[in-house]
Design a protein around this motif. Structure first.
Motif, short mmCIF file in Angstrom:
data_model
loop_
_atom_site.label_atom_id
_atom_site.label_comp_id
_atom_site.label_asym_id
_atom_site.label_seq_id
_atom_site.Cartn_x
_atom_site.Cartn_y
_atom_site.Cartn_z
N ASN A 1 16.39 26.70 -39.94
CA ASN A 1 15.39 26.36 -38.93
C ASN A 1 14.15 25.80 -39.61
N VAL A 2 13.42 24.97 -38.88
CA VAL A 2 12.11 24.50 -39.32
C VAL A 2 11.18 24.55 -38.12
N ILE A 3 9.98 25.06 -38.32
CA ILE A 3 9.01 25.18 -37.21
C ILE A 3 7.89 24.16 -37.40
N PHE A 4 7.65 23.38 -36.36
CA PHE A 4 6.49 22.48 -36.33
C PHE A 4 5.38 23.21 -35.58
N PHE A 5 4.28 23.50 -36.26
CA PHE A 5 3.12 24.09 -35.60
C PHE A 5 2.20 22.95 -35.18
N GLY A 6 2.05 22.80 -33.87
CA GLY A 6 1.42 21.61 -33.32
C GLY A 6 -0.09 21.67 -33.20
N ALA A 7 -0.63 20.49 -32.94
CA ALA A 7 -2.06 20.31 -32.68
C ALA A 7 -2.21 19.11 -31.75
N PRO A 8 -3.30 19.03 -30.99
CA PRO A 8 -3.48 17.89 -30.07
C PRO A 8 -3.38 16.53 -30.75
N ARG A 9 -3.74 16.44 -32.04
CA ARG A 9 -3.68 15.16 -32.74
C ARG A 9 -2.25 14.65 -32.88
N ASP A 10 -1.25 15.53 -32.70
CA ASP A 10 0.16 15.13 -32.85
C ASP A 10 0.54 14.01 -31.88
N LEU A 11 -0.14 13.95 -30.75
CA LEU A 11 0.16 12.91 -29.75
C LEU A 11 -0.10 11.52 -30.30
N ASN A 12 -0.98 11.42 -31.29
CA ASN A 12 -1.27 10.13 -31.91
C ASN A 12 -0.43 9.88 -33.17
N GLU A 13 0.39 10.87 -33.54
CA GLU A 13 1.18 10.75 -34.78
C GLU A 13 2.66 11.00 -34.50
N LEU A 14 3.14 10.58 -33.33
CA LEU A 14 4.53 10.84 -32.95
C LEU A 14 5.51 10.15 -33.90
N LYS A 15 5.12 9.02 -34.46
CA LYS A 15 6.03 8.29 -35.35
C LYS A 15 6.34 9.11 -36.60
N ILE A 16 5.30 9.67 -37.21
CA ILE A 16 5.49 10.49 -38.40
C ILE A 16 6.33 11.73 -38.07
N LEU A 17 5.99 12.39 -36.98
CA LEU A 17 6.70 13.60 -36.60
C LEU A 17 8.15 13.30 -36.25
N SER A 18 8.39 12.15 -35.60
CA SER A 18 9.75 11.75 -35.25
C SER A 18 10.61 11.55 -36.49
N GLU A 19 10.01 10.97 -37.53
CA GLU A 19 10.74 10.77 -38.79
C GLU A 19 11.10 12.12 -39.41
N LEU A 20 10.18 13.06 -39.33
CA LEU A 20 10.44 14.39 -39.87
C LEU A 20 11.54 15.11 -39.10
N VAL A 21 11.48 15.02 -37.78
CA VAL A 21 12.51 15.65 -36.94
C VAL A 21 13.87 15.07 -37.28
N HIS A 22 13.95 13.74 -37.38
CA HIS A 22 15.21 13.08 -37.70
C HIS A 22 15.70 13.51 -39.09
N PHE A 23 14.79 13.63 -40.04
CA PHE A 23 15.13 14.03 -41.41
C PHE A 23 15.82 15.39 -41.42
N PHE A 24 15.25 16.36 -40.70
CA PHE A 24 15.82 17.71 -40.71
C PHE A 24 17.10 17.81 -39.89
N LYS A 25 17.15 17.11 -38.76
CA LYS A 25 18.37 17.14 -37.95
C LYS A 25 19.55 16.57 -38.72
N ALA A 26 19.28 15.53 -39.50
CA ALA A 26 20.35 14.91 -40.30
C ALA A 26 20.91 15.88 -41.33
N ARG A 27 20.13 16.92 -41.67
CA ARG A 27 20.57 17.92 -42.64
C ARG A 27 20.93 19.24 -41.96
N GLU A 28 21.15 19.14 -40.64
CA GLU A 28 21.59 20.30 -39.84
C GLU A 28 20.60 21.46 -39.92
#
Length: 349
Positions: free
Chosen positions: A232-259
């Motif tokens: 598991n991996v936990i993303f602890f969010g902040a309001p600024r995340d709404l402006n950084e969805l591209k970076i976070l999306s890359e991270l989500v994809h990175f971890f999902k690809a490694r199950e």
């Protein structure tokens, strides 16, 4: 202050403090409407300072650190009081006008003695307006603590962050704790209050307090060490995340690809609409239950925790889980402006 001699400036300042303070204590005195059942304040062990006043967001998380130290089943009786809500403060008990005026005179004389020594116009412009504005409230708070302490001599106060409130408690010899709910900023030893005990999130914060106030007891919030980790991996969010969805999306994809399954825990001040935008934009499971970061880490036992400038990264490292920071260079500069002590760039990937 006993070594300072009073001069003509001291008397001028005292007149200003007394004139404006008198008008304000009249207002505070007339605002008093003790609520039915508030006699409970006179029989408590622990008073917890918090705030919700002026905020739309739910800030209940700010005083929950108290329960990291004292569980709900403790024998000590506690009450939570909003430190910034005038109605709440003047609704506790009836303070006599005579006592209030006497307290104002004492504080006005002491403050004017101090101000009479200052020759820097810039320094005066920084501190005098707030002193004049707050001297009446400080006098009221001092008496409020004195009234409560008369009924409960071993009263303990857990500060939610208002230094004015904490100063009044300390002045009245109430044992005062500071419960940090965020990263600590650089502090001067000359303005750090004489707390009996301070709770922080990191060793960096602890060492800073020990340096500026060696006599203060400091503890780090307890974190369970995670030895058996799950995918598991936990993303602890902040309001600024709404402006950084591209970076976070890359991270989500990175971890999902490694199950490795990603979870997103939004900041308590984030709205339902913001959570939905995050969930839709990242295709990630949102954890919407009210749970503390350390408790969530204990529950999910992740391999990694990801965040911006969150104390959750401190708690992650304390728990033996690798923290990953999503700070950008420009955001690191912003943190430097706020003099944040915790070196996120050194303590996280």
């Amino acid at each position: 202050l006993n070594f300072f001699s009073r001069n003509y400036l001291s008397y001028i300042y005292e007149i200003v403090f007394l004139f404006i303070g008198f008008l304000r204590i009249i207002s505070l005195f007339l605002s008093q409407k003790p609520q039915k059942g508030n006699d409970a304040f006179m029989h408590i062990d622990h008073l917890i300072g918090s705030t919700q006043f002026g905020y739309i967001e739910d800030l209940e998380y700010r005083h929950k650190n108290y329960f990291k130290i004292f569980n709900d089943d403790i024998e000590s009786k506690h009450i939570i009081l909003d430190e910034y809500d005038r109605k709440a403060l003047t609704g506790v008990t009836q303070i006599s006008f005579q006592d209030l005026f006497k307290e104002l005179r004492v504080n006005a004389k002491e403050s004017s003695t101090f101000f009479g020594q200052i020759r820097s116009v810039k320094f005066l412009s920084l501190i005098l307006p707030n002193a004049v504005k707050n001297i009446a409230l400080f006098s009221y708070l001092s008496l409020l603590f004195r009234y409560i302490k008369d009924s409960k001599d071993d009263l303990k106060f857990f500060s939610g962050g208002s230094e004015l409130f904490a100063s009044a408690a300390i002045k009245e010899s109430v044992t005062t704790y500071l419960l940090k709910h965020g990263a600590m900023s650089q502090m001067s030893k000359h303005c750090f209050l004489k707390y009996a005990h301070v709770y922080v999130y990191s060793k960096d914060d602890l060492e800073h307090i020990k340096e500026i106030s060696p006599e203060t007891k400091v503890s780090i919030y307890a974190s369970p060490i995670i030895t058996k980790k799950t995918n598991n991996v936990i993303f602890f969010g902040a309001p600024r995340d709404l402006n950084e969805l591209k970076i976070l999306s890359e991270l989500v994809h990175f971890f999902k690809a490694r199950e490795i399954k990603p979870y997103y825990k939004s900041h308590p001040i984030m709205t339902i609409d913001q959570n939905k935008l995050i969930s839709d934009g990242l295709d990630i499971e949102i954890i919407d239950e009210m749970i503390d970061a350390s408790d969530l880490i204990k529950k999910l036992q992740p391999r990694f925790c990801i965040g911006w400038a969150s104390t959750a990264l401190c708690e992650s490292l304390n728990a033996g889980v690798i923290p990953i920071s999503t700070q950008l260079d420009r955001e690191q500069q912003e943190l430097k402006k706020h003099a944040i002590l915790y070196p996120f760039s050194k303590r996280a990937v």
